[in-house]
Structure formats: C-alpha cells, structure tokens
Design an enzyme around this catalytic site. Sequence first.
Site, mmCIF file in Angstrom:
data_model
loop_
_atom_site.group_PDB
_atom_site.id
_atom_site.type_symbol
_atom_site.label_atom_id
_atom_site.label_comp_id
_atom_site.label_asym_id
_atom_site.label_seq_id
_atom_site.Cartn_x
_atom_site.Cartn_y
_atom_site.Cartn_z
ATOM 1 C CE LYS A 1 -3.159 2.982 0.336
ATOM 2 N NZ LYS A 1 -4.209 3.249 -0.666
ATOM 3 C CB CYS B 1 -3.265 8.823 -0.227
ATOM 4 S SG CYS B 1 -4.997 8.782 0.260
HETATM 5 N N1 SAJ Z 1 -2.121 14.347 -9.463
HETATM 6 C C1 SAJ Z 1 -1.292 14.982 -10.401
HETATM 7 N N2 SAJ Z 1 -1.055 14.335 -11.587
HETATM 8 C C2 SAJ Z 1 -1.614 13.099 -11.861
HETATM 9 C C3 SAJ Z 1 -2.430 12.456 -10.868
HETATM 10 C C4 SAJ Z 1 -2.677 13.116 -9.689
HETATM 11 O O1 SAJ Z 1 -0.791 16.097 -10.184
HETATM 12 O O2 SAJ Z 1 -1.383 12.604 -12.964
HETATM 13 C C5 SAJ Z 1 -2.384 15.029 -8.187
HETATM 14 C C6 SAJ Z 1 -3.891 15.282 -7.967
HETATM 15 O O3 SAJ Z 1 -4.256 16.534 -8.497
HETATM 16 C C7 SAJ Z 1 -4.000 15.266 -6.455
HETATM 17 C C8 SAJ Z 1 -2.922 14.278 -6.044
HETATM 18 O O4 SAJ Z 1 -2.020 14.153 -7.145
HETATM 19 O O5 SAJ Z 1 -3.696 16.535 -5.906
HETATM 20 C C9 SAJ Z 1 -3.450 12.889 -5.675
HETATM 21 O O6 SAJ Z 1 -4.272 12.472 -6.691
HETATM 22 P P1 SAJ Z 1 -4.686 10.919 -6.884
HETATM 23 O O7 SAJ Z 1 -5.342 10.822 -8.200
HETATM 24 O O8 SAJ Z 1 -3.534 10.044 -6.635
HETATM 25 O O9 SAJ Z 1 -5.811 10.740 -5.773
HETATM 26 P P2 SAJ Z 1 -5.764 10.063 -4.311
HETATM 27 O O10 SAJ Z 1 -4.613 10.551 -3.560
HETATM 28 O O11 SAJ Z 1 -7.113 10.248 -3.738
HETATM 29 O O12 SAJ Z 1 -5.655 8.500 -4.648
HETATM 30 C C10 SAJ Z 1 -4.501 7.742 -4.427
HETATM 31 C C11 SAJ Z 1 -4.640 6.502 -5.303
HETATM 32 N N3 SAJ Z 1 -3.427 5.740 -5.283
HETATM 33 C C12 SAJ Z 1 -2.961 5.144 -6.396
HETATM 34 O O13 SAJ Z 1 -3.532 5.215 -7.474
HETATM 35 C C13 SAJ Z 1 -1.688 4.366 -6.249
HETATM 36 C C14 SAJ Z 1 -5.823 5.658 -4.817
HETATM 37 O O14 SAJ Z 1 -5.870 4.438 -5.522
HETATM 38 C C15 SAJ Z 1 -5.623 5.354 -3.323
HETATM 39 O O15 SAJ Z 1 -6.695 4.617 -2.819
HETATM 40 C C16 SAJ Z 1 -5.541 6.664 -2.570
HETATM 41 O O16 SAJ Z 1 -4.411 7.381 -3.040
HETATM 42 C C17 SAJ Z 1 -5.387 6.335 -1.067
HETATM 43 O O17 SAJ Z 1 -6.416 6.459 -0.388
HETATM 44 O O18 SAJ Z 1 -4.336 5.878 -0.693
#
Ligand code: SAJ
Length: 479
Positions: free
Chosen positions: A233, A291
């Site tokens: 995780k 996360c």
């Molecule tokens: N972000 C970017 N560029 C991207 C993707 C995201 O700048 O290409 C930014 C987003 O704007 C945001 C942050 O990153 O500010 C996090 O975005 P996210 O899409 O990762 O969303 P989370 O943090 O809610 O989800 C992550 C996910 N982890 C993975 O895909 C490995 C999700 O599957 C997890 O369940 C979640 O963390 C968690 O709860 O751990």
Amino acid sequence: MMSRTLASKIANRGKINKIGVVGMGYVGIPSAALFASSPRFEMVYGFQRASATSGYKIDMLNSGTSPLKGEEPGLEDLIRRVVDAGKFRCTSDFSKIAHLDAVTLAIQTPFLNPKDLIPDFSALFAGIHEVGKYISEGGLVVLESTVTPGTTTGIAREILEKESGMKAGIDFALAHAPERVMVGRLLRNIQEHDRIVGGIDEASTKRASELYAPVLTTGKIIPMTATAAEVTKTAENTFRDLQIAAVNELALYCEAMGINVYDVREGIASLKEEGVTRGILWPGAGVGGHCLTKDTYHLERGVKVRGGELDYPAGKDSLFVLARNINDFMPRHMFTLTEQALVRAGKKVKGSRIALLGWAFIANSDDARNTPSEIFRDLAIEAGATVEVHDPWVGSYPGVPIRSDLISALRKADAVVIFTGHEIYRNLKAAEVKKFCGITHPVIVDGRNVVDPDVFISSGFVYKGIGRGDKNQHMIAGL
Ligand code: SAJ
C-alpha cells in the site's frame, strides 16, 4: 502450519455475520454500506466518536444521508437502502463490538512531522484501544488505514492484546487489508480493485478474505503477509507520487526549453507494445490529499521500524523523498509564474488581487485535505496580495473564506490562478473572465491545463501554464 487453536475458535464462531466499521469517513462509510448491502452479512455497525467535529455524522447516517459532499455515484442511494432495510446503523457505543464477528478500522494516519518521520497515530490508536476492550474470542480485527510497515504485527497487536487480555493469532485474528479508494469513485474502487489481504498468520488471512470476498465484483483477493500488505500500500502510493514528480520535473524542463510538455507527454505515451508501457501521468499545480502526501514517509519509516540493514548509495537522499520535495515545490512554482506574469502586466504581487480557482486537492470533489492551493495562498498573502478563493464543491475550510460564486471571486482580479481541474473551470470564457476582472491585461495562470492559452492570449490576457514553455513568453495582445 495453521494454528489449530485460532482456526478452531473461528470455526466455533461460524460464518461472519455481524460486522463493525470504525471511522465514518471517505473509506469507512462506503465500506460499511457495501458490507450491509451484501446478503452474506446480517448486520453492520458504523462506529463514530460523538466528537464536536464529526459527531454530526451519526444522525445523518442513521437518517440515510451521506455526510460526504462531492460527486459519489450510488453512495447516497446505497446508504438509504441499507438504513431502510435495518442492516446498517451508526453509533458511538463501542461496547457493541463485543457481539461482532469482524471489525475494520479506517481512520486517518497523518504525519505530525514528515521531516523526522513522526506519524500522528493518535486517532488510529484510540480506535484500536476501543476495539481491544470489546473484541471477543475468535473475532477478526482488520486495519484498513495506511500504516507504517510493521504496525499491524507490532504496536497494533500489542494494544489489542493488552486491552483484550487475549493473544492475536491464537484467540483472535488480525490482518491488514489497505483501502485503495479515490474520492469520486469510492464504491466502484472497493468492488473493482483487487483486495490486498495480509494476515499476521494464515488463519487471519483466510478469515479476512472471507470478509472481503462478498463485496468484490471484478476485484479479487490477493493474500500475503501483514507487513507485505503494508509495504504494498505505501509503495503503490509512493510510486504514483514518483511518477507525478517525474512528469512535474519534465514540465519544469519544458518551460525552460520553451516547449509544450503536453506534446511531449502525448509522444511518450504513444510508445505502446507488449510489455512496454510508459505510464506517464499529468503535471500540475501540486499533489494533495491524504495519501500521496504522506505514504512515502510511512514507507521510509517502515525501513526504520523493521530495523533491517539498508544497503543504499552513501549520502544519497531517498529517491522517494526527493519526489515528495518536487511535488511540494509545484505550488511555489505556481507562485513564481504568477509573479512573473504580473510583472509582464506591469504589476507586482504586492497590492494585487488574485482569484484562486480551486481549493479541493482533486477535481470535482469537496476533499481539501493537504490541498496544494493553501501553500500558494499563504505565499501570495505573505507577499502582500489579496486572495479570493473560489471552489464549487468545498463549502468551508478553517481560516479560509471560500466563495461558491465564481463572478464575485473574479471581480476586479489582477490575476486568475487555476489550481484544481474542476469541470466548471474547463468552461471558462475568456471574454467573460476579462469583463469581471475589468482590466485590459488580466493575468491567467493555469495549473491544470484546463484553458486554451491561445483563446486567452488573443483576448489580451498574460498567460502562464505549467509545462507550457511554448506559450509562457507569448507576445501580449494589444501591447
Ligand atoms: N495528481 C497529479 N497528476 C496526476 C495524478 C494526480 O498532479 O497525474 C495530483 C492530484 O491533483 C491530487 C494528487 O495528485 O492533488 C493525488 O491524486 P490521486 O489521483 O492520486 O488521488 P488520491 O490521492 O485520492 O488517490 C490515491 C490513489 N493511489 C494510487 O492510485 C496508487 C488511490 O488508488 C488510493 O486509494 C488513494 O491514493 C489512497 O487512499 O491511498
């Protein structure tokens, strides 16, 4: 070899019928609703402390309403259905745990001080103490929160054994089955993502698999040890953060080289072949949420907690922490772009009015935990600007007035700075925005590539965009 003792105590209990979910948040609420909607299970209790900040959720849930704002397809209906069916009830009476076969904990695990890798497990430990007081023989305890590797077999086990007077792996089962949800698709993620299930022993893994299998649709159970599940995780979020840091660094390079990172990204993403994937992500104004902003530090801390010998290049920083630093830098870069654009418009940050569009950390959600927007706002205010924040989803935020009316946020703005990719900002009309700003050369800084630079530039805006080296030094129309 399965320990007879635990397996026989579990067998005596029979199938899992009654379940408890501790922590009514973005993870606990959809999990509890899905457990309750499964014909496999008889009854589900959601446990929520009757605290000043979150106690309101108890009555809301028991009236069949979701306390989570933002778009969560299917969740509101599901909660109403399981409450009306009498299969789900929310309570602050933890003594009910004594009658339950399985209890999961989905409680936030932020870091007090990432620098020294000091986590704040106080809320999680409080929950574990409550469960330990009431868990009964043959019961199952599952940590769903993301934790430092070594926590389940270490401190969590110790607290449960001390409170219950029983032994984990002998009298009760204990496992880690990390949540993998994203706001905006909570139910789907729980049903469709494979479920990592890591027991402290085989009997615990088996019992925890029995708990999750009924709520999975396309997802399957992936069994492993508790510590491997914790590393899986924390590492999957660390890798995502690393991928984002890589494309953010590329975006900074593209700005310096005067080219468009999105062309480059499309080019890189086009290389597809059996086994060759270039999973390049999206650059932007920063990484927020509960996360990615902390799980790297859980992984880093895991190496210390597990205490093994780490062979690593001498004096070199962790690649993962460096990635964190690059992503934490992006809101600062947004400030630099804003400052540069205001100078091009003949102004300074000091005394200017900035419309900050987007307070949520992710598009079309009300979730503003660790939002990158806050770092920018603090920098701008410190530099003497007035900042008006707008967000269509985030209703309120401690110490930050948030406008839901876009026009009033844009009124008399010298600069419009986009931090979140909300749908509404994809439809911004240059002429309208300019009218509300009421000046000839408003500044627009796009942190999520949601507006068309040419349309805004030809309307007289001074434009800056993350990774848009091809546009950031454009000629200012009408000057
Ligand atoms: N972000 C970017 N560029 C991207 C993707 C995201 O700048 O290409 C930014 C987003 O704007 C945001 C942050 O990153 O500010 C996090 O975005 P996210 O899409 O990762 O969303 P989370 O943090 O809610 O989800 C992550 C996910 N982890 C993975 O895909 C490995 C999700 O599957 C997890 O369940 C979640 O963390 C968690 O709860 O751990």
